[in-house]
Design a protein around this motif. Structure first.
Motif, mmCIF file in Angstrom:
data_model
loop_
_atom_site.group_PDB
_atom_site.id
_atom_site.type_symbol
_atom_site.label_atom_id
_atom_site.label_comp_id
_atom_site.label_asym_id
_atom_site.label_seq_id
_atom_site.Cartn_x
_atom_site.Cartn_y
_atom_site.Cartn_z
ATOM 1 N N ASP A 19 0.818 -1.219 0.000
ATOM 2 C CA ASP A 19 0.000 0.000 0.000
ATOM 3 C C ASP A 19 0.855 1.274 0.000
ATOM 4 N N ASN A 20 2.180 1.115 -0.066
ATOM 5 C CA ASN A 20 3.112 2.244 -0.144
ATOM 6 C C ASN A 20 2.973 3.245 0.997
ATOM 7 N N THR A 21 2.594 2.786 2.153
ATOM 8 C CA THR A 21 2.529 3.688 3.312
ATOM 9 C C THR A 21 3.658 3.347 4.277
ATOM 10 N N GLN A 22 4.040 4.293 5.045
ATOM 11 C CA GLN A 22 5.077 4.108 6.054
ATOM 12 C C GLN A 22 4.431 4.215 7.430
#
Length: 131
Positions: A19-22
């Protein structure tokens, strides 16, 4: 290992798409410690959970005083390393706890009594004993 897995007849399922979140790192207010003694400032920041690194810089301020910091005071994440710029006086050298300001590579020796108080301020006991 492939033979072992194939023999179990387990279903093969694809991994979910990233989901390309940090992950969010907690934030905290970074206090302004400029003008404080290095030991006091460092202890206050470490107590709040910040990592601290010290650098000694030449400055007009009394040696051992924090004269700069990075990042600037304000809200910052707890994983930020705080760099404190500590005055080393005009020479930029570190100040030892006993007040001696050594030069890099120099051997530190305590001052003699005559150097510390002056030769003329101490009575010569040999003259007193003779006379």
């Amino acid at each position: 290992m492939t033979r072992t897995i194939d023999g179990l007849a387990l279903p093969v399922m694809p991994l979910p798409q990233p989901d390309n979140t940090q992950p969010q790192v907690p934030k905290k207010m970074l206090p302004d410690v400029r003008g404080q003694l290095q030991q006091v400032a460092e202890a206050a920041l470490r107590e709040q959970g910040f990592r601290v690194r010290l650098t000694t810089v030449p400055h007009l301020a009394q040696p051992g005083i924090v004269v700069g910091m990075s990042p600037e005071p304000g809200e910052t994440s707890l994983d930020t390393e705080v760099v404190l710029q500590v005055s080393g006086g005009l020479t930029g050298a570190s100040l030892l706890p006993n007040g001696i300001n050594p030069r890099p590579g120099a051997t530190v020796t305590p001052p003699t009594v005559n150097e510390r108080f002056g030769r003329n301020q101490l009575p010569d006991l040999r003259d007193r004993l003779r006379g």
